[in-house]
Write a protein that holds these residues in place. Structure first.
Motif, PDB file in Angstrom:
ATOM      1  N   LYS A 128       0.854  -1.184   0.000  1.00 42.45           N
ATOM      2  CA  LYS A 128       0.000   0.000   0.000  1.00 42.45           C
ATOM      3  C   LYS A 128       0.893   1.239   0.000  1.00 42.45           C
ATOM      4  CE  LYS A 128      -4.075  -2.049   0.619  1.00 42.45           C
ATOM      5  NZ  LYS A 128      -5.148  -1.989  -0.406  1.00 42.45           N
ATOM      6  N   ILE A 129       0.599   2.181  -0.860  1.00 42.15           N
ATOM      7  CA  ILE A 129       1.348   3.432  -0.863  1.00 42.15           C
ATOM      8  C   ILE A 129       0.725   4.390   0.153  1.00 42.15           C
ATOM      9  CG2 ILE A 129       2.080   5.417  -2.227  1.00 42.15           C
ATOM     10  CD1 ILE A 129       3.356   2.786  -3.114  1.00 42.15           C
ATOM     11  N   PHE A 130       1.532   4.838   1.091  1.00 41.38           N
ATOM     12  CA  PHE A 130       1.097   5.873   2.038  1.00 41.38           C
ATOM     13  C   PHE A 130       1.749   7.173   1.594  1.00 41.38           C
ATOM     14  CE2 PHE A 130       1.725   7.737   6.512  1.00 41.38           C
ATOM     15  CZ  PHE A 130       0.554   8.477   6.411  1.00 41.38           C
ATOM     16  N   PHE A 131       0.926   8.099   1.093  1.00 42.06           N
ATOM     17  CA  PHE A 131       1.446   9.319   0.468  1.00 42.06           C
ATOM     18  C   PHE A 131       1.228  10.512   1.388  1.00 42.06           C
ATOM     19  CE2 PHE A 131       1.633  12.918  -2.379  1.00 42.06           C
ATOM     20  CZ  PHE A 131       2.631  12.567  -3.271  1.00 42.06           C
ATOM     21  N   VAL A 132       2.319  11.210   1.727  1.00 41.49           N
ATOM     22  CA  VAL A 132       2.222  12.377   2.605  1.00 41.49           C
ATOM     23  C   VAL A 132       2.981  13.549   1.969  1.00 41.49           C
ATOM     24  CG1 VAL A 132       2.124  10.873   4.627  1.00 41.49           C
ATOM     25  CG2 VAL A 132       4.318  11.797   3.948  1.00 41.49           C
ATOM     26  N   PRO A 133       2.664  14.813   2.342  1.00 40.45           N
ATOM     27  CA  PRO A 133       1.464  15.192   3.093  1.00 40.45           C
ATOM     28  C   PRO A 133       0.308  15.660   2.197  1.00 40.45           C
ATOM     29  CG  PRO A 133       2.998  17.027   3.078  1.00 40.45           C
ATOM     30  CD  PRO A 133       3.629  15.924   2.238  1.00 40.45           C
ATOM     31  N   GLY A 155      -1.389  13.302  -4.341  1.00 39.01           N
ATOM     32  CA  GLY A 155      -1.564  11.853  -4.287  1.00 39.01           C
ATOM     33  C   GLY A 155      -2.778  11.381  -5.055  1.00 39.01           C
ATOM     34  N   GLN A 156      -3.900  12.076  -4.888  1.00 41.82           N
ATOM     35  CA  GLN A 156      -5.123  11.652  -5.565  1.00 41.82           C
ATOM     36  C   GLN A 156      -5.088  11.958  -7.064  1.00 41.82           C
ATOM     37  OE1 GLN A 156      -8.229  13.336  -2.738  1.00 41.82           O
ATOM     38  NE2 GLN A 156      -8.808  11.180  -2.783  1.00 41.82           N
ATOM     39  N   ASN A 157      -4.438  13.057  -7.442  1.00 46.75           N
ATOM     40  CA  ASN A 157      -4.322  13.365  -8.873  1.00 46.75           C
ATOM     41  C   ASN A 157      -3.491  12.308  -9.597  1.00 46.75           C
ATOM     42  OD1 ASN A 157      -5.889  15.731  -9.262  1.00 46.75           O
ATOM     43  ND2 ASN A 157      -4.328  16.945  -8.239  1.00 46.75           N
ATOM     44  N   CYS A 213      -7.674   7.023  -1.274  1.00 43.15           N
ATOM     45  CA  CYS A 213      -8.512   7.555  -0.196  1.00 43.15           C
ATOM     46  C   CYS A 213      -7.672   8.519   0.621  1.00 43.15           C
ATOM     47  CB  CYS A 213      -9.060   6.437   0.689  1.00 43.15           C
ATOM     48  SG  CYS A 213      -7.818   5.640   1.733  1.00 43.15           S
ATOM     49  N   VAL A 214      -8.333   9.249   1.499  1.00 45.18           N
ATOM     50  CA  VAL A 214      -7.658  10.164   2.415  1.00 45.18           C
ATOM     51  C   VAL A 214      -7.943   9.680   3.829  1.00 45.18           C
ATOM     52  CG1 VAL A 214      -7.485  12.547   3.226  1.00 45.18           C
ATOM     53  CG2 VAL A 214      -7.926  12.083   0.805  1.00 45.18           C
ATOM     54  N   ILE A 215      -6.911   9.593   4.651  1.00 38.51           N
ATOM     55  CA  ILE A 215      -7.121   9.156   6.033  1.00 38.51           C
ATOM     56  C   ILE A 215      -8.147  10.066   6.708  1.00 38.51           C
ATOM     57  CG2 ILE A 215      -6.046   8.995   8.316  1.00 38.51           C
ATOM     58  CD1 ILE A 215      -3.521   8.055   6.993  1.00 38.51           C
ATOM     59  N   GLY A 216      -9.196   9.448   7.257  1.00 37.50           N
ATOM     60  CA  GLY A 216     -10.229  10.210   7.946  1.00 37.50           C
ATOM     61  C   GLY A 216     -11.434  10.542   7.096  1.00 37.50           C
ATOM     62  N   ASP A 217     -11.424  10.144   5.799  1.00 37.79           N
ATOM     63  CA  ASP A 217     -12.575  10.491   4.948  1.00 37.79           C
ATOM     64  C   ASP A 217     -13.688   9.446   4.998  1.00 37.79           C
ATOM     65  OD1 ASP A 217     -11.675   8.371   3.409  1.00 37.79           O
ATOM     66  OD2 ASP A 217     -11.356   9.532   1.571  1.00 37.79           O
ATOM     67  N   GLY A 218     -13.542   8.452   5.872  1.00 41.65           N
ATOM     68  CA  GLY A 218     -14.577   7.426   6.012  1.00 41.65           C
ATOM     69  C   GLY A 218     -14.358   6.202   5.142  1.00 41.65           C
ATOM     70  N   SER A 219     -13.360   6.248   4.255  1.00 39.55           N
ATOM     71  CA  SER A 219     -13.091   5.113   3.382  1.00 39.55           C
ATOM     72  C   SER A 219     -12.298   4.040   4.124  1.00 39.55           C
ATOM     73  CB  SER A 219     -12.283   5.562   2.158  1.00 39.55           C
ATOM     74  OG  SER A 219     -12.966   6.563   1.448  1.00 39.55           O
ATOM     75  N   ASP A 220     -12.367   2.817   3.613  1.00 37.53           N
ATOM     76  CA  ASP A 220     -11.563   1.729   4.155  1.00 37.53           C
ATOM     77  C   ASP A 220     -10.221   1.737   3.424  1.00 37.53           C
ATOM     78  OD1 ASP A 220     -10.390  -0.578   5.033  1.00 37.53           O
ATOM     79  OD2 ASP A 220     -12.020  -1.930   4.434  1.00 37.53           O
ATOM     80  N   ILE A 274      -2.994   5.614  -0.194  1.00 42.99           N
ATOM     81  CA  ILE A 274      -3.648   6.188   0.987  1.00 42.99           C
ATOM     82  C   ILE A 274      -2.972   7.530   1.270  1.00 42.99           C
ATOM     83  CG2 ILE A 274      -4.205   5.849   3.417  1.00 42.99           C
ATOM     84  CD1 ILE A 274      -3.559   2.769   2.791  1.00 42.99           C
ATOM     85  N   CYS A 275      -3.732   8.596   1.258  1.00 41.76           N
ATOM     86  CA  CYS A 275      -3.168   9.946   1.374  1.00 41.76           C
ATOM     87  C   CYS A 275      -3.377  10.540   2.763  1.00 41.76           C
ATOM     88  CB  CYS A 275      -3.801  10.885   0.339  1.00 41.76           C
ATOM     89  SG  CYS A 275      -3.623  10.339  -1.372  1.00 41.76           S
ATOM     90  N   PHE A 276      -2.373  11.224   3.239  1.00 45.01           N
ATOM     91  CA  PHE A 276      -2.502  12.049   4.440  1.00 45.01           C
ATOM     92  C   PHE A 276      -3.338  13.275   4.062  1.00 45.01           C
ATOM     93  CE2 PHE A 276      -1.080  15.292   7.465  1.00 45.01           C
ATOM     94  CZ  PHE A 276      -1.165  14.593   8.658  1.00 45.01           C
ATOM     95  N   ASP A 277      -4.056  13.830   5.017  1.00 50.15           N
ATOM     96  CA  ASP A 277      -4.976  14.938   4.722  1.00 50.15           C
ATOM     97  C   ASP A 277      -4.283  16.298   4.816  1.00 50.15           C
ATOM     98  OD1 ASP A 277      -7.246  16.291   4.063  1.00 50.15           O
ATOM     99  OD2 ASP A 277      -8.241  16.033   6.005  1.00 50.15           O
ATOM    100  N   GLY A 278      -3.256  16.505   3.982  1.00 51.15           N
ATOM    101  CA  GLY A 278      -2.582  17.796   3.895  1.00 51.15           C
ATOM    102  C   GLY A 278      -2.883  18.455   2.565  1.00 51.15           C
ATOM    103  N   PHE A 279      -2.568  19.745   2.464  1.00 53.96           N
ATOM    104  CA  PHE A 279      -2.872  20.466   1.225  1.00 53.96           C
ATOM    105  C   PHE A 279      -2.121  21.787   1.200  1.00 53.96           C
ATOM    106  CE2 PHE A 279      -5.986  21.508   4.458  1.00 53.96           C
ATOM    107  CZ  PHE A 279      -5.987  22.888   4.460  1.00 53.96           C
TER     108      PHE A 279
END
Length: 332
Positions: free
Chosen positions: A157-162, A167-169, A179-186, A193-198
Motif C-alpha cells: 500500500k502506498i502511504f502518500f504524505v502530506p 496523491g489523488q491526482n 482515499c484520504v485518512i479520515g474520509d470514512g473510506s476503508d 492512501i493519502c494524508f490529509d494535507g494540502f
C-alpha cells in the motif's frame, strides 16, 4: 536608518562579491528577491544545483524544508536563510503526526511491513527521515507518477504524505483507487492512501474560475499545478510541476491565451501578454513572500560579521535517514 530597495540591492551585490556565498531563490519568491538569486528554480532543482556549488555558504531564499533539503544532501555546506518561513503544507505533518497516521493504518488492519511511504518533497526533514526508515522515498510533483509506479511493484500500500491532492491526482492519472485518512473510506480498499494535507494557495482555484475563463475567452487553455484539487485538474488542459508549467506556457504561441493555476509571483513573470491568473483573488504564497531584500541584506551582513543568522541544522540521525529517502528518489 532604513535603506531603499536600490541601496539594499547595491549592498547585497557588494556582499556577494566579497563573501563565499551563493544566493538561491525559489520561483515563488517576490520579484526583487528572485532577481538577486545566483541560482533560481524549484525546490529539488535548487538542492541539486547547490550540491555542485563550491561556495562556503548557501543563502536560501525560500521556505524551511527547502533549506533543510540542501543541508541533508550537502551536510558539509553551511546553509542560512534570510527568513526561516514555514510552508503551511509542510507544517501539517511532523514526525509525531506521521507516526499517528501509521498507527491508524495499523489499527485498520494494514501492517507496517505492508506499507510503502512516499513523501512529497514539501515536508519536514523529520518526516523524510521517518519515510526513509520505513523503506520509502521522496518525490516531487514532476516525478511523483514515476516514483509511485516504481513503488507499486513492491506490492504494498502506498502511504502518500502530506499532500492529498497530489496523491489523488496521480492515482486518477493511473486509474488507481485512493482515499484520504479520515474520509470514512476503508484504506484496505485503496492502492494509494493519502494524508490529509494540502497547499492553501492551490486550494484557491475553483471549477467556477475555469468556467469563467472558458466563457470569456473561447479557446483559452487552462494549465494548473497538481497541488490543485482533483476537480480542477480533471478540467485542465495541462497539469504539471512548476518547471513543467514554465516550459509549457513559455513555448505556447504568443497569441494563445492561457489561465494558470499556481502561485502569483511565478505566473506574473511568465509571459508579457495573454497569461492570466486562474483566480478571482491573488494566489500569493504568504510564507514564500515573507523574505524581503532587507532580510537578505541582514543575513549577508551577519555572515560578514562572523555570526550567521538563521543557520539550518539537522541532527545526525535525521540527516542520515532523510538523505536515504532523497537518494532513493534520485537513483530513479
Amino acid at each position: 536608518m532604513s535603506l531603499s530597495n536600490k541601496e539594499l540591492v547595491e549592498k547585497i551585490n557588494e556582499y556577494k562579491k566579497k563573501l563565499s556565498v551563493t544566493v538561491v531563490a525559489h520561483f515563488y519568491q517576490r520579484d526583487e528577491v528572485f532577481e538577486m538569486g545566483d541560482i533560481t528554480g524549484d525546490s529539488l532543482e535548487l538542492a541539486m544545483r547547490t550540491k555542485a556549488d563550491d561556495a562556503e555558504f548557501v543563502v536560501f531564499c525560500g521556505v524551511g524544508f527547502m533549506g533543510q533539503s540542501v543541508k541533508v544532501l550537502s551536510p558539509h555546506k553551511r546553509v542560512v536563510m534570510p527568513r526561516i518561513a514555514c510552508c503551511a503544507m509542510a507544517k501539517m505533518i511532523d514526525a509525531e503526526a506521521y507516526d499517528n497516521a501509521v498507527k491508524i493504518l495499523n489499527d485498520s488492519g494494514i501492517k507496517s511491513e505492508d506499507i510503502l511511504p512516499i513523501t512529497y518533497i514539501n515536508s519536514d526533514a523529520g518526516v523524510k527521515a521517518r519515510v526513509g526508515e520505513m523503506g520509502g522515498m521522496v518525490c516531487t510533483s514532476s516525478n511523483a507518477k514515476k516514483i509511485i509506479t516504481t513503488a507499486l511493484k513492491e506490492g504494498k500500500k502506498i502511504f502518500f504524505v502530506p499532500d492529498r491532492c497530489l496523491g489523488q491526482n496521480i492515482a486518477n492519472q493511473m486509474e488507481l483507487k485512493s482515499c484520504v485518512i479520515g474520509d470514512g473510506s476503508d484504506p484496505k480498499e485503496s492502492d494509494i492512501i493519502c494524508f490529509d494535507g494540502f497547499c492553501s494557495v492551490h486550494q484557491l482555484f475553483t471549477v467556477e474560475d475555469i468556467e469563467f475563463y472558458r466563457e470569456k475567452y473561447p479557446g483559452i487553455l487552462i494549465a494548473v499545478h497538481p497541488e490543485c484539487d482533483p476537480a480542477i485538474c480533471d478540467k485542465a488542459d495541462f497539469v504539471g510541476s512548476t518547471s513543467q508549467l514554465i516550459k509549457y506556457i513559455t513555448e505556447l504561441d504568443p497569441e494563445q491565451k492561457v489561465a494558470v493555476g499556481t502561485e502569483f509571483n511565478m505566473v506574473n513573470r511568465l509571459r508579457p501578454k495573454n497569461t492570466y491568473v486562474l483566480s478571482s483573488t491573488k494566489p500569493e504564497c504568504p510564507t514564500m513572500n515573507e523574505t524581503t531584500l532587507q532580510d537578505l541584506y541582514d543575513v549577508l551582513k551577519s555572515i560578514d560579521e562572523g555570526q550567521p543568522l538563521n543557520e539550518i541544522q539537522v541532527d545526525e540521525s535525521t540527516q542520515k535517514w532523510a538523505k536515504i529517502a532523497l537518494e532513493r528518489m534520485l537513483e530513479l
